[in-house]
Write a protein that holds these residues in place. Sequence first.
Motif, PDB file in Angstrom:
ATOM      1  N   GLY A 180       0.807  -1.212   0.000  1.00 21.13           N
ATOM      2  CA  GLY A 180       0.000   0.000   0.000  1.00 21.13           C
ATOM      3  C   GLY A 180       0.838   1.259   0.000  1.00 21.13           C
ATOM      4  N   ARG A 181       0.189   2.322   0.461  1.00 23.32           N
ATOM      5  CA  ARG A 181       0.804   3.641   0.401  1.00 23.32           C
ATOM      6  C   ARG A 181       2.046   3.763   1.262  1.00 23.32           C
ATOM      7  N   GLY A 182       2.190   2.834   2.239  1.00 26.83           N
ATOM      8  CA  GLY A 182       3.393   2.827   3.063  1.00 26.83           C
ATOM      9  C   GLY A 182       4.666   2.625   2.248  1.00 26.83           C
ATOM     10  N   MET A 183       4.539   2.228   0.981  1.00 28.97           N
ATOM     11  CA  MET A 183       5.700   2.016   0.107  1.00 28.97           C
ATOM     12  C   MET A 183       6.335   3.325  -0.350  1.00 28.97           C
ATOM     13  N   LYS A 184       5.638   4.414  -0.152  1.00 28.78           N
ATOM     14  CA  LYS A 184       6.125   5.770  -0.477  1.00 28.78           C
ATOM     15  C   LYS A 184       6.171   6.102  -1.973  1.00 28.78           C
ATOM     16  N   GLY A 185       6.439   5.147  -2.830  1.00 26.20           N
ATOM     17  CA  GLY A 185       6.481   5.463  -4.267  1.00 26.20           C
ATOM     18  C   GLY A 185       6.717   4.214  -5.085  1.00 26.20           C
ATOM     19  N   HIS A 194      -5.420  -3.912  -8.103  1.00 27.89           N
ATOM     20  CA  HIS A 194      -6.220  -3.301  -7.035  1.00 27.89           C
ATOM     21  C   HIS A 194      -7.190  -4.323  -6.432  1.00 27.89           C
ATOM     22  N   VAL A 195      -6.993  -4.626  -5.144  1.00 28.11           N
ATOM     23  CA  VAL A 195      -7.905  -5.548  -4.461  1.00 28.11           C
ATOM     24  C   VAL A 195      -8.746  -4.778  -3.444  1.00 28.11           C
ATOM     25  N   GLY A 196      -9.902  -5.329  -3.120  1.00 31.12           N
ATOM     26  CA  GLY A 196     -10.789  -4.702  -2.142  1.00 31.12           C
ATOM     27  C   GLY A 196     -12.214  -4.665  -2.644  1.00 31.12           C
ATOM     28  N   GLN A 197     -12.999  -3.895  -1.926  1.00 32.67           N
ATOM     29  CA  GLN A 197     -14.430  -3.832  -2.217  1.00 32.67           C
ATOM     30  C   GLN A 197     -14.707  -3.331  -3.628  1.00 32.67           C
ATOM     31  N   THR A 198     -13.902  -2.360  -4.094  1.00 32.90           N
ATOM     32  CA  THR A 198     -14.122  -1.835  -5.437  1.00 32.90           C
ATOM     33  C   THR A 198     -13.044  -2.317  -6.396  1.00 32.90           C
ATOM     34  N   GLY A 199     -12.296  -3.309  -5.989  1.00 35.40           N
ATOM     35  CA  GLY A 199     -11.307  -3.915  -6.879  1.00 35.40           C
ATOM     36  C   GLY A 199     -11.622  -5.389  -6.996  1.00 35.40           C
ATOM     37  N   ILE A 231       2.358  -6.500   7.780  1.00 35.78           N
ATOM     38  CA  ILE A 231       3.608  -5.824   8.128  1.00 35.78           C
ATOM     39  C   ILE A 231       3.334  -4.331   8.081  1.00 35.78           C
ATOM     40  N   ASN A 232       3.437  -3.661   9.254  1.00 36.93           N
ATOM     41  CA  ASN A 232       3.089  -2.245   9.330  1.00 36.93           C
ATOM     42  C   ASN A 232       3.847  -1.628  10.497  1.00 36.93           C
ATOM     43  N   LYS A 233       4.300  -0.390  10.310  1.00 36.00           N
ATOM     44  CA  LYS A 233       5.084   0.207  11.396  1.00 36.00           C
ATOM     45  C   LYS A 233       4.197   0.760  12.512  1.00 36.00           C
ATOM     46  N   ILE A 240      -0.113  -1.379   4.369  1.00 37.43           N
ATOM     47  CA  ILE A 240      -1.534  -1.151   4.083  1.00 37.43           C
ATOM     48  C   ILE A 240      -2.240  -0.993   5.432  1.00 37.43           C
ATOM     49  N   SER A 241      -3.057   0.069   5.570  1.00 40.69           N
ATOM     50  CA  SER A 241      -3.630   0.351   6.889  1.00 40.69           C
ATOM     51  C   SER A 241      -4.734  -0.629   7.276  1.00 40.69           C
ATOM     52  N   GLY A 242      -5.435  -1.178   6.268  1.00 45.25           N
ATOM     53  CA  GLY A 242      -6.519  -2.111   6.579  1.00 45.25           C
ATOM     54  C   GLY A 242      -7.868  -1.428   6.697  1.00 45.25           C
ATOM     55  N   CYS A 287      -2.259  -4.674  -4.746  1.00 47.21           N
ATOM     56  CA  CYS A 287      -2.038  -3.376  -4.097  1.00 47.21           C
ATOM     57  C   CYS A 287      -3.350  -2.807  -3.580  1.00 47.21           C
ATOM     58  N   SER A 288      -3.240  -1.753  -2.766  1.00 44.89           N
ATOM     59  CA  SER A 288      -4.427  -1.062  -2.271  1.00 44.89           C
ATOM     60  C   SER A 288      -4.917  -0.086  -3.343  1.00 44.89           C
ATOM     61  N   ARG A 289      -6.125   0.432  -3.128  1.00 50.40           N
ATOM     62  CA  ARG A 289      -6.727   1.285  -4.156  1.00 50.40           C
ATOM     63  C   ARG A 289      -5.953   2.584  -4.427  1.00 50.40           C
ATOM     64  N   PRO A 290      -5.534   3.329  -3.383  1.00 46.87           N
ATOM     65  CA  PRO A 290      -4.817   4.575  -3.707  1.00 46.87           C
ATOM     66  C   PRO A 290      -3.542   4.329  -4.510  1.00 46.87           C
ATOM     67  N   GLY A 337       6.882  -3.073  12.350  1.00 52.16           N
ATOM     68  CA  GLY A 337       8.230  -2.640  11.997  1.00 52.16           C
ATOM     69  C   GLY A 337       8.246  -1.907  10.671  1.00 52.16           C
ATOM     70  N   ASP A 338       9.418  -1.391  10.327  1.00 59.10           N
ATOM     71  CA  ASP A 338       9.588  -0.649   9.078  1.00 59.10           C
ATOM     72  C   ASP A 338       9.696  -1.639   7.911  1.00 59.10           C
ATOM     73  N   LEU A 339       8.770  -1.506   6.995  1.00 55.41           N
ATOM     74  CA  LEU A 339       8.707  -2.483   5.900  1.00 55.41           C
ATOM     75  C   LEU A 339       9.995  -2.519   5.098  1.00 55.41           C
ATOM     76  N   PHE A 340      10.694  -1.375   4.997  1.00 52.40           N
ATOM     77  CA  PHE A 340      11.900  -1.351   4.166  1.00 52.40           C
ATOM     78  C   PHE A 340      13.011  -2.207   4.784  1.00 52.40           C
ATOM     79  N   ILE A 369     -11.717  -0.573   5.916  1.00 51.57           N
ATOM     80  CA  ILE A 369     -12.807  -1.548   5.791  1.00 51.57           C
ATOM     81  C   ILE A 369     -13.026  -1.959   4.335  1.00 51.57           C
ATOM     82  N   GLN A 370     -12.854  -1.002   3.400  1.00 52.33           N
ATOM     83  CA  GLN A 370     -13.081  -1.348   1.986  1.00 52.33           C
ATOM     84  C   GLN A 370     -11.971  -2.250   1.453  1.00 52.33           C
ATOM     85  N   HIS A 371     -10.779  -2.108   2.008  1.00 53.38           N
ATOM     86  CA  HIS A 371      -9.696  -2.996   1.591  1.00 53.38           C
ATOM     87  C   HIS A 371      -9.956  -4.403   2.147  1.00 53.38           C
ATOM     88  N   LEU A 372     -10.281  -4.455   3.442  1.00 54.06           N
ATOM     89  CA  LEU A 372     -10.508  -5.750   4.095  1.00 54.06           C
ATOM     90  C   LEU A 372     -11.620  -6.533   3.406  1.00 54.06           C
TER      91      LEU A 372
HETATM   92  C1  LIG Z   1     -16.280   3.864  -1.707  1.00 56.92           C
HETATM   93  C2  LIG Z   1     -14.872   3.484  -1.387  1.00 56.92           C
HETATM   94  C3  LIG Z   1     -14.354   2.302  -1.910  1.00 56.92           C
HETATM   95  C4  LIG Z   1     -13.041   1.923  -1.619  1.00 56.92           C
HETATM   96  N1  LIG Z   1     -12.561   0.743  -2.134  1.00 56.92           N
HETATM   97  C5  LIG Z   1     -11.293   0.362  -1.810  1.00 56.92           C
HETATM   98  C6  LIG Z   1     -10.765  -0.878  -2.300  1.00 56.92           C
HETATM   99  O1  LIG Z   1     -11.418  -1.614  -3.042  1.00 56.92           O
HETATM  100  N2  LIG Z   1      -9.507  -1.235  -1.963  1.00 56.92           N
HETATM  101  C7  LIG Z   1      -8.709  -0.439  -1.151  1.00 56.92           C
HETATM  102  O2  LIG Z   1      -7.566  -0.831  -0.883  1.00 56.92           O
HETATM  103  N3  LIG Z   1      -9.175   0.731  -0.700  1.00 56.92           N
HETATM  104  C8  LIG Z   1     -10.434   1.156  -1.012  1.00 56.92           C
HETATM  105  N4  LIG Z   1     -10.883   2.358  -0.555  1.00 56.92           N
HETATM  106  C9  LIG Z   1      -9.925   3.252   0.130  1.00 56.92           C
HETATM  107  C10 LIG Z   1      -9.734   2.908   1.586  1.00 56.92           C
HETATM  108  O3  LIG Z   1     -10.711   3.585   2.348  1.00 56.92           O
HETATM  109  C11 LIG Z   1      -8.337   3.381   2.073  1.00 56.92           C
HETATM  110  O4  LIG Z   1      -8.219   4.763   1.837  1.00 56.92           O
HETATM  111  C12 LIG Z   1      -7.180   2.661   1.384  1.00 56.92           C
HETATM  112  O5  LIG Z   1      -7.369   1.260   1.430  1.00 56.92           O
HETATM  113  C13 LIG Z   1      -5.887   3.028   2.055  1.00 56.92           C
HETATM  114  O6  LIG Z   1      -4.796   2.503   1.333  1.00 56.92           O
HETATM  115  P1  LIG Z   1      -3.426   2.181   2.068  1.00 56.92           P
HETATM  116  O7  LIG Z   1      -3.665   1.281   3.201  1.00 56.92           O
HETATM  117  O8  LIG Z   1      -2.469   1.729   1.014  1.00 56.92           O
HETATM  118  O9  LIG Z   1      -2.925   3.634   2.533  1.00 56.92           O
HETATM  119  P2  LIG Z   1      -2.953   4.307   3.958  1.00 56.92           P
HETATM  120  O10 LIG Z   1      -4.273   4.218   4.588  1.00 56.92           O
HETATM  121  O11 LIG Z   1      -2.320   5.621   3.778  1.00 56.92           O
HETATM  122  O12 LIG Z   1      -2.011   3.374   4.841  1.00 56.92           O
HETATM  123  C14 LIG Z   1      -0.642   3.255   4.677  1.00 56.92           C
HETATM  124  C15 LIG Z   1      -0.132   2.348   5.798  1.00 56.92           C
HETATM  125  O13 LIG Z   1       1.250   2.131   5.621  1.00 56.92           O
HETATM  126  C16 LIG Z   1       1.888   2.159   6.896  1.00 56.92           C
HETATM  127  N5  LIG Z   1       3.281   2.540   6.684  1.00 56.92           N
HETATM  128  C17 LIG Z   1       3.774   3.727   6.239  1.00 56.92           C
HETATM  129  N6  LIG Z   1       5.109   3.680   6.145  1.00 56.92           N
HETATM  130  C18 LIG Z   1       5.493   2.448   6.555  1.00 56.92           C
HETATM  131  C19 LIG Z   1       6.754   1.799   6.677  1.00 56.92           C
HETATM  132  N7  LIG Z   1       7.912   2.411   6.382  1.00 56.92           N
HETATM  133  N8  LIG Z   1       6.775   0.528   7.138  1.00 56.92           N
HETATM  134  C20 LIG Z   1       5.614  -0.117   7.460  1.00 56.92           C
HETATM  135  N9  LIG Z   1       4.400   0.450   7.328  1.00 56.92           N
HETATM  136  C21 LIG Z   1       4.334   1.719   6.885  1.00 56.92           C
HETATM  137  C22 LIG Z   1       1.102   3.149   7.695  1.00 56.92           C
HETATM  138  O14 LIG Z   1       1.245   2.905   9.079  1.00 56.92           O
HETATM  139  C23 LIG Z   1      -0.326   2.925   7.191  1.00 56.92           C
HETATM  140  O15 LIG Z   1      -1.005   1.980   8.005  1.00 56.92           O
HETATM  141  C24 LIG Z   1     -12.204   2.747  -0.823  1.00 56.92           C
HETATM  142  C25 LIG Z   1     -12.729   3.940  -0.301  1.00 56.92           C
HETATM  143  C26 LIG Z   1     -14.050   4.307  -0.569  1.00 56.92           C
HETATM  144  C27 LIG Z   1     -14.565   5.578   0.019  1.00 56.92           C
END
Ligand SMILES: Cc1cc2nc3c(=O)[nH]c(=O)nc-3n(C[C@H](O)[C@H](O)[C@H](O)COP(=O)(O)OP(=O)(O)OC[C@H]3O[C@@H](n4cnc5c(N)ncnc54)[C@H](O)[C@@H]3O)c2cc1C
Lengths: 319, 246
Positions: free
Chosen positions: A204-209, A244-249, A281-283, A262-264, A229-232, A299-302, A266-269
Amino acid sequence: MVLVFAESGDGRIKKSGQEAITFGKKLATQAGTTCTTLLLGPIDAPGDAGIYGADLVVHLPHDGFTHFDSQTWSRAICEVATARNAEYVVLSHSSRGKALTGRVAIRLQAGCVSGVTELPNLSSGCLVTKGVYSGKAFASLKIATAIKVLSVMGNAIQPTKDGTAVPVEVMDLEPGKAGVTFVKTDKVEGTVPLPEAERVVSAGRGMKGPENWGIIEDLAAELGATTACSRPVADSDWRPHHEHVGQTGIAIRPNLYIAIGISGAIQHLAGVNRSKVIVVINKDPEAPFFKAADYGVVGDLFEVVPRLTKAIQDMKAAG
Amino acid sequence: MNVLVCVTKTPDTTAKIGFVEQNTRFDISGVQFIMNPYDEWYALVRALELKEAQGGKVTLISVGGADCDQVIRKGLAIGADEAVRIDVQPVDAYQVATEIATYVKANTFDIVFTGKESIESNGSEVGAMIAEILDWPFLSYASKMDMEGPTATVDLEIEGGEDTVQADVPFVISAAKGLAEQRIPNMRGIMMAKSKPLQVVPGSGVAPRTAISSYTMPKEKSAVHLVDPENMSELVRLLKEEAKVI
Ligand SMILES: Cc1cc2nc3c(=O)[nH]c(=O)nc-3n(C[C@H](O)[C@H](O)[C@H](O)COP(=O)(O)OP(=O)(O)OC[C@H]3O[C@@H](n4cnc5c(N)ncnc54)[C@H](O)[C@@H]3O)c2cc1C
C-alpha cells in the motif's frame, strides 16, 4: 444429474473448472446422482475431467467455441442440460461464469445463486451459502425452482485429484452466430492471475512510491506469489489497475495474503478478509489491519521485507 | 443513443453490517445508503459521455421502493435526463432483471448499462439476466468502451488481463473500474435534478425464484500473533509449520 460447465484454456481445464467439477461431484454424491462435465471448444484430454470427479464428459469441440460469447455458450450449456435432464447446473464464479450464470438461469427457468462458498445443504430443499456485503457477511438462500443454477466462488473448494480419466461423448453442436466478435486478448505474462493465486503479496501507500516495489517483487518471486495493491496505489498509477484488491477492486481468497504498508481500511478488508492466513507488516501497531491478521510484524517495511525474503531463501536452502 | 442505466442503492462502504429478526433481515438502523459505486462511478458516467458525444437521452431505472428515490435523484443530479422507478421491493436478481427487461421491451433503448455487481449482494446476475431475456449480447465487466456508429469496441476484465471484443447495439454492458471517471454532482445539477421527471410505475408481479433464509457473520479472528521484526525466520517457520501455507 449435476451438469458442470468447466472452463478450459490453452487446451486444459482451468483451476476454476477443476474446482467446479469437484464441487459438482460432491453435490451429486449428496443428491444421490451423477456428475457430468461439459467442455466447450478445443481441449487436449477431455476425459481428464474425471480426475477431479466427473463421471462422464460431454465435449463440444467445435472451433466456434474457441472465443467466449455469453449468448452462444449459454445456449450450448442449456441445450445439454435440457437434453440430459440436469437438476443442477454448476459453473465457476469467474469472469466468464459471471457472464453466463444469469443467462443460463433465465433459459432454464431456474433459480440461481452465484458466488457459492460451500456445498448446499439438501436436508430440506436446497439451501445455498454465499458471501454478501463484499465479504462482510454470509447469506443462506433457498432456491425454489426444480432446476438450480450455482456458480462456485474461486478457492471455495480444493479440487480433488484422485479420480481417473472417464469416457467422453463428443457432440457435434455448432455454436451459431455469436453476439460479440473477438478482437484480442491481453494477458499479464508469467504470473498466476490474482483471482486464482494461492499466495498474494500486497502493498500500500506505506511504500512511499512506485520506485520502491523491487522488494515486493523479490518477496513475491521467492514465494511464487502474485502481487496486489491497495486502491490509492492503483489510483496514483504506482501499480496497474488490475492489481487493485478490495471492495471496489478484485475480491480474492488466497491461502496466504501478506499485506505490507496497508492500513486495513474496511473497503480494503472487504476484498481480502476471506484469505486463509493473513500476515500484516506495518510500522503502526494501531493499524486496523492487525485486527484482521493471523500474524503481525510491527516494523519498518523497508527493513522487514528484505529480511523476510532472505529468511525464505534460507529456509529453501536448508531444504 | 438512447441509453438506460440500471442503478441500485447499497449500504455505504463503511456501514457496520448487522442483522435483526433472528438474522433474517439487514439492520438498517444508523446505516447510510449510497448509489452502488459501479453504477454511479462507471456505468452512469460512461452513459453520460456517450450522450455528450453523440446526442440522445440517458434514463435511470431502479427497482425498489420510495427509499430509492434519494439515490435516483443523485443520478439525475450527476446528469441523467429522467428516471423510472419500478415500485417493487425485490427479493432476488431474477425479479429485478425481469422488471427491467419488461420496461426495455415496452420502450426503445440501444444500450442497457449495469454496474459489474452490487456491493450488497455481489451477484453479477442482473445484467446477464436482462441480456438473456432480451436475447441481446452481453459485455460483462467492461473497463473501456469506444463507440463508432452502432459498434462498440470494449475491453472486458478477465483473470489476469483483458479481452477486447466488439458488438453492435442493442446490447447490455456491465461497468467495471476504468470505464469512466467518477463525477461529483454540482449545485446546478442538484437544483435541476429536482424538476427532472421521476416516473413511478407498478411492477409486473413476477415472483422471485430464490429468497434469503438467514445471514451469518464471518467467524471472529483470534488475536494476532505478533512476531519480532528482527526474527523473520520465526515468521517463516510459523507459516511453514503452524499455518502450513508455504
Ligand atoms: C467507496 C470506497 C471504496 C473503496 N474501495 C477500496 C478498495 O477496493 N480497496 C482499497 O484498498 N481501498 C479502497 N478504498 C480506500 C480505503 O478507504 C483506504 O483509503 C485505502 O485502502 C488506504 O490505502 P493504504 O492502506 O495503502 O494507505 P494508507 O491508509 O495511507 O495506509 C498506509 C499504511 O502504511 C503504513 N506505513 C507507512 N510507512 C510504513 C513503513 N515504512 N513501514 C511499514 N508500514 C508503513 C502506515 O502505518 C499505514 O497503516 C475505498 C474507499 C471508498 C470511500
